[in-house]
Motif scaffolding. Structure first.
Motif, PDB file in Angstrom:
ATOM      1  N   ALA A 120       1.659  82.763-110.150  1.00 59.36           N
ATOM      2  CA  ALA A 120       3.099  82.549-110.052  1.00 59.36           C
ATOM      3  C   ALA A 120       3.461  81.762-108.796  1.00 59.36           C
ATOM      4  N   LEU A 121       2.480  81.608-107.880  1.00 58.45           N
ATOM      5  CA  LEU A 121       2.710  80.887-106.623  1.00 58.45           C
ATOM      6  C   LEU A 121       2.193  79.465-106.738  1.00 58.45           C
ATOM      7  N   ALA A 122       2.985  78.506-106.277  1.00 54.84           N
ATOM      8  CA  ALA A 122       2.576  77.109-106.239  1.00 54.84           C
ATOM      9  C   ALA A 122       2.633  76.616-104.794  1.00 54.84           C
ATOM     10  N   TRP A 123       1.514  76.107-104.290  1.00 54.51           N
ATOM     11  CA  TRP A 123       1.427  75.595-102.928  1.00 54.51           C
ATOM     12  C   TRP A 123       1.566  74.076-102.920  1.00 54.51           C
ATOM     13  N   TYR A 124       2.177  73.565-101.858  1.00 54.95           N
ATOM     14  CA  TYR A 124       2.370  72.128-101.683  1.00 54.95           C
ATOM     15  C   TYR A 124       1.729  71.717-100.366  1.00 54.95           C
ATOM     16  N   CYS A 125       0.852  70.711-100.410  1.00 53.70           N
ATOM     17  CA  CYS A 125       0.124  70.254 -99.222  1.00 53.70           C
ATOM     18  C   CYS A 125       0.304  68.753 -99.050  1.00 53.70           C
ATOM     19  N   LYS A 126       0.399  68.324 -97.782  1.00 50.55           N
ATOM     20  CA  LYS A 126       0.548  66.900 -97.495  1.00 50.55           C
ATOM     21  C   LYS A 126      -0.551  66.442 -96.547  1.00 50.55           C
ATOM     22  N   TYR A 127      -1.142  65.277 -96.867  1.00 50.01           N
ATOM     23  CA  TYR A 127      -2.207  64.682 -96.082  1.00 50.01           C
ATOM     24  C   TYR A 127      -1.851  63.226 -95.771  1.00 50.01           C
ATOM     25  N   GLN A 128      -2.546  62.653 -94.790  1.00 45.11           N
ATOM     26  CA  GLN A 128      -2.282  61.266 -94.407  1.00 45.11           C
ATOM     27  C   GLN A 128      -3.530  60.644 -93.812  1.00 45.11           C
ATOM     28  N   THR A 129      -3.523  59.322 -93.712  1.00 45.82           N
ATOM     29  CA  THR A 129      -4.677  58.624 -93.145  1.00 45.82           C
ATOM     30  C   THR A 129      -4.581  58.476 -91.626  1.00 45.82           C
ATOM     31  N   ASP A 130      -3.390  58.670 -91.067  1.00 41.14           N
ATOM     32  CA  ASP A 130      -3.232  58.639 -89.607  1.00 41.14           C
ATOM     33  C   ASP A 130      -3.673  59.984 -89.028  1.00 41.14           C
ATOM     34  N   ASN A 131      -4.493  59.948 -88.015  1.00 40.88           N
ATOM     35  CA  ASN A 131      -4.939  61.181 -87.368  1.00 40.88           C
ATOM     36  C   ASN A 131      -3.830  61.716 -86.484  1.00 40.88           C
ATOM     37  N   PRO A 132      -3.242  62.866 -86.819  1.00 40.44           N
ATOM     38  CA  PRO A 132      -2.118  63.378 -86.042  1.00 40.44           C
ATOM     39  C   PRO A 132      -2.537  63.856 -84.656  1.00 40.44           C
ATOM     40  N   ASN A 133      -3.838  64.025 -84.442  1.00 44.14           N
ATOM     41  CA  ASN A 133      -4.318  64.510 -83.156  1.00 44.14           C
ATOM     42  C   ASN A 133      -4.501  63.397 -82.137  1.00 44.14           C
ATOM     43  N   LYS A 193     -12.619  56.350 -97.310  1.00 39.67           N
ATOM     44  CA  LYS A 193     -11.399  56.490 -96.503  1.00 39.67           C
ATOM     45  C   LYS A 193     -11.310  57.922 -95.996  1.00 39.67           C
ATOM     46  N   LYS A 194     -10.898  58.056 -94.730  1.00 44.37           N
ATOM     47  CA  LYS A 194     -10.773  59.373 -94.109  1.00 44.37           C
ATOM     48  C   LYS A 194      -9.307  59.819 -94.148  1.00 44.37           C
ATOM     49  N   TRP A 195      -9.137  61.121 -94.412  1.00 45.44           N
ATOM     50  CA  TRP A 195      -7.812  61.713 -94.505  1.00 45.44           C
ATOM     51  C   TRP A 195      -7.706  62.913 -93.567  1.00 45.44           C
ATOM     52  N   TYR A 196      -6.448  63.243 -93.210  1.00 43.92           N
ATOM     53  CA  TYR A 196      -6.144  64.356 -92.303  1.00 43.92           C
ATOM     54  C   TYR A 196      -4.917  65.087 -92.831  1.00 43.92           C
ATOM     55  N   TRP A 197      -4.705  66.295 -92.301  1.00 41.23           N
ATOM     56  CA  TRP A 197      -3.436  66.973 -92.554  1.00 41.23           C
ATOM     57  C   TRP A 197      -2.291  66.128 -91.978  1.00 41.23           C
ATOM     58  N   ALA A 198      -1.146  66.155 -92.645  1.00 43.28           N
ATOM     59  CA  ALA A 198       0.061  65.525 -92.095  1.00 43.28           C
ATOM     60  C   ALA A 198       0.725  66.523 -91.151  1.00 43.28           C
ATOM     61  N   ALA A 199      -0.039  66.927 -90.139  1.00 41.56           N
ATOM     62  CA  ALA A 199       0.379  68.018 -89.249  1.00 41.56           C
ATOM     63  C   ALA A 199       1.653  67.698 -88.481  1.00 41.56           C
ATOM     64  N   ASP A 200       1.863  66.428 -88.192  1.00 37.81           N
ATOM     65  CA  ASP A 200       3.029  66.022 -87.403  1.00 37.81           C
ATOM     66  C   ASP A 200       4.271  65.798 -88.254  1.00 37.81           C
ATOM     67  N   LYS A 201       4.187  66.143 -89.544  1.00 35.38           N
ATOM     68  CA  LYS A 201       5.331  65.968 -90.449  1.00 35.38           C
ATOM     69  C   LYS A 201       5.816  67.334 -90.940  1.00 35.38           C
ATOM     70  N   PRO A 202       7.129  67.548 -91.024  1.00 33.03           N
ATOM     71  CA  PRO A 202       7.630  68.783 -91.651  1.00 33.03           C
ATOM     72  C   PRO A 202       7.179  68.834 -93.100  1.00 33.03           C
ATOM     73  N   GLY A 203       6.939  70.050 -93.590  1.00 35.27           N
ATOM     74  CA  GLY A 203       6.564  70.206 -94.984  1.00 35.27           C
ATOM     75  C   GLY A 203       5.117  69.907 -95.284  1.00 35.27           C
ATOM     76  N   ASN A 204       4.252  69.950 -94.249  1.00 36.68           N
ATOM     77  CA  ASN A 204       2.835  69.724 -94.546  1.00 36.68           C
ATOM     78  C   ASN A 204       2.251  70.863 -95.366  1.00 36.68           C
ATOM     79  N   ILE A 205       2.927  72.001 -95.365  1.00 35.66           N
ATOM     80  CA  ILE A 205       2.625  73.107 -96.272  1.00 35.66           C
ATOM     81  C   ILE A 205       3.943  73.636 -96.835  1.00 35.66           C
ATOM     82  N   GLY A 206       3.944  73.941 -98.118  1.00 35.37           N
ATOM     83  CA  GLY A 206       5.119  74.529 -98.738  1.00 35.37           C
ATOM     84  C   GLY A 206       4.714  75.526 -99.801  1.00 35.37           C
ATOM     85  N   LEU A 207       5.634  76.393-100.167  1.00 33.36           N
ATOM     86  CA  LEU A 207       5.394  77.399-101.198  1.00 33.36           C
ATOM     87  C   LEU A 207       6.623  77.503-102.087  1.00 33.36           C
TER      88      LEU A 207
END
Length: 314
Positions: free
Chosen positions: A300-313, A143-157
């Motif tokens: 002390a830093l925790a990163w949050y990442c979101k991915y999805q199977t729909d290609n946002p591009n 299965k192929k995955w992509y960044w959830a670029a089209d969603k808010p919160g695809n990166i968080g700290l």
């Protein structure tokens, strides 16, 4: 006057000669560590559980004469780990009873190394077949995955340590917008998870894109908040083995996350490059993956990442 100058010159010359000799004496002979002795204690081992309680945890202790640090290769496709004291706990996550060849490298002055190995049988009962199937599409599939670029919160700290208000389980300090302006270079990244017929999982990033946030970038001396390639992140390329283990962070417990950690072999990661090859799942479905990871330059830093199977591009 000339006589005085001559005597002073002789004194200075002798001081330099004997000073150099003293410096050489400090270094001493470069000798390989000897009497390297590695011991292993399998957690929960008893008469009824000769290979452990199923947690996969093993406490290792190594001692020697002349070593200044130790490196462990656990023989399970995870990264080599440095343990200056020789003491370390490792969690073996391959389900069932498996034999591992554990190697410890004792390093002495000048980096000269003495190596010893042992075989150990460890039982692990941890399994998250649903997560494996979500990631891969099931046994025999990819299965192929992509960044959830089209969603808010695809990166968080957020904080890793518990804050005065109790916060440490979400992106308290920063939450990205969709198509966040300084992260556009990373949104073309593509990832593939594959599960073989016998249940083994592998991972590959199909694009040479490694995004380095500011703090971590500064720690390795490269430009921050931008994308790099294999020149900065040499572990970016190649197929990585994937294992799953129980998550044991405070955030997983307090945030009631899924309780599963994804571990990549050989320094693997999913585009977000912070020197970490293990990511906690806090939410996963057939088409979405949300994870949390620490920053190797600042735990002390925790990163949050979101991915999805729909290609946002598309």
């Amino acid at each position: 006057m000339k006589t005085i100058k001559f005597k002073l010159g002789v004194i200075l010359l002798l001081a330099l000669i004997f000073g150099c000799q003293d410096d050489e004496g400090i270094v001493g002979d470069i000798v390989a560590p000897s009497n390297v002795n590695m011991n292993a204690e399998i957690v929960g081992m008893d008469a009824n559980n000769p290979n452990g309680d199923g947690s996969g945890l093993v406490n290792f202790t190594t001692s020697s004469d002349g070593a200044i640090t130790y490196r462990y290769d656990f023989g399970d496709n995870t990264d080599v780990v440095v343990a200056p004291s020789g003491n370390i706990t490792h969690q073996f996550s391959l389900t069932g009873l498996n034999t591992y060849t554990v190697t410890v490298m004792a390093s002495g002055i000048g980096g000269i190394t003495t190596t010893t190995s042992m075989n150990i049988d460890v039982f692990s009962s941890f399994e998250d077949q649903e997560a494996k199937d979500f990631l891969t599409g099931g046994a025999g599939n990819s299965k192929k995955w992509y960044w959830a670029a089209d969603k808010p919160g695809n990166i968080g700290l957020g904080p890793n340590d518990v804050q005065p208000g109790g916060e440490h389980t979400w992106s308290q300090w920063f939450t990205s917008n969709a198509w966040h302006s300084d992260k556009l270079c990373m949104y073309d990244a593509e990832f593939v998870f594959t599960q073989s017929a016998d249940g083994k999982v592998t991972f590959e990033q199909l694009t040479d894109i490694a995004y380095t946030p500011g703090d971590f970038a500064a720690s390795i001396g490269v430009a921050g908040d931008t994308c790099h390639g294999t020149d900065v992140a040499p572990t970016l390329d190649g197929v990585k083995n994937v294992s799953f283990s129980p998550s044991n962070s405070n955030a997983t417990v307090d945030g009631e996350y899924r309780g599963t950690t994804i571990n990549f072999s050989d320094g693997g990661f999913m585009c977000w490059y912070v020197g970490i090859s293990s990511i906690e799942i806090y939410e996963i479905t057939d088409s979405t993956l949300s994870v949390r990871m620490l920053d190797a330059s600042n735990p002390a830093l925790a990163w949050y990442c979101k991915y999805q199977t729909d290609n946002p591009n598309d």
